[in-house]
Scaffold this motif. Structure first.
Motif, PDB file in Angstrom:
ATOM      1  N   ASP A  36      -7.238  99.507   7.131  1.00  0.00           N
ATOM      2  CA  ASP A  36      -8.169 100.519   7.553  1.00  0.00           C
ATOM      3  C   ASP A  36      -9.696  99.846   7.837  1.00  0.00           C
ATOM      4  OD1 ASP A  36      -9.105 103.132   8.187  1.00  0.00           O
ATOM      5  OD2 ASP A  36      -9.665 103.816   6.006  1.00  0.00           O
ATOM      6  N   ASP A  37     -10.324 100.043   8.772  1.00  0.00           N
ATOM      7  CA  ASP A  37     -11.593  99.634   8.847  1.00  0.00           C
ATOM      8  C   ASP A  37     -12.585 100.398   8.181  1.00  0.00           C
ATOM      9  OD1 ASP A  37     -10.761  97.664  10.878  1.00  0.00           O
ATOM     10  OD2 ASP A  37     -10.898  98.819  12.514  1.00  0.00           O
ATOM     11  N   TYR A  38     -13.420  99.871   7.621  1.00  0.00           N
ATOM     12  CA  TYR A  38     -14.554 100.791   6.932  1.00  0.00           C
ATOM     13  C   TYR A  38     -16.031 100.192   7.325  1.00  0.00           C
ATOM     14  CZ  TYR A  38     -14.996  96.681   3.828  1.00  0.00           C
ATOM     15  OH  TYR A  38     -15.534  95.370   3.283  1.00  0.00           O
ATOM     16  N   VAL A  39     -16.990 100.970   7.139  1.00  0.00           N
ATOM     17  CA  VAL A  39     -18.273 100.483   7.449  1.00  0.00           C
ATOM     18  C   VAL A  39     -18.869 100.292   6.059  1.00  0.00           C
ATOM     19  CG1 VAL A  39     -20.490 101.284   8.082  1.00  0.00           C
ATOM     20  CG2 VAL A  39     -18.425 102.000   9.488  1.00  0.00           C
ATOM     21  N   HIS A  40     -19.326  98.892   6.072  1.00  0.00           N
ATOM     22  CA  HIS A  40     -20.322  98.559   4.571  1.00  0.00           C
ATOM     23  C   HIS A  40     -21.785  99.108   5.120  1.00  0.00           C
ATOM     24  CE1 HIS A  40     -21.383  96.262   1.407  1.00  0.00           C
ATOM     25  NE2 HIS A  40     -22.227  96.018   1.739  1.00  0.00           N
ATOM     26  N   TRP A  41     -22.311  99.657   3.978  1.00  0.00           N
ATOM     27  CA  TRP A  41     -23.764 100.111   4.180  1.00  0.00           C
ATOM     28  C   TRP A  41     -24.240  99.887   2.876  1.00  0.00           C
ATOM     29  CZ3 TRP A  41     -26.105 104.309   1.610  1.00  0.00           C
ATOM     30  CH2 TRP A  41     -27.430 104.588   2.150  1.00  0.00           C
TER      31      TRP A  41
END
Length: 56
Positions: A36-41
């Protein structure tokens, strides 16, 4: 694809407990998490001249 194939669903504004399942009652699909792709914030916090953090 979701990481939780059978998530809790709200019923009348709350989540009903699932006594038939151990722990939190959530089964996690670890293969989905691996792909799964995730957004690092990261939140940036402004720093004041005296070194303290300035929250907005």
């Amino acid at each position: 694809m979701t990481w939780c194939p059978d998530p809790y669903l709200p019923v009348d504004g709350h989540l009903e407990l699932r006594p038939d399942r151990p722990g939190w009652g959530v089964t996690i699909d670890e293969t989905a998490l691996a792909t799964d792709d995730y957004v690092h914030w990261e939140r940036s916090l402004p720093v004041r001249p005296d070194g303290s953090l300035a929250f907005a």
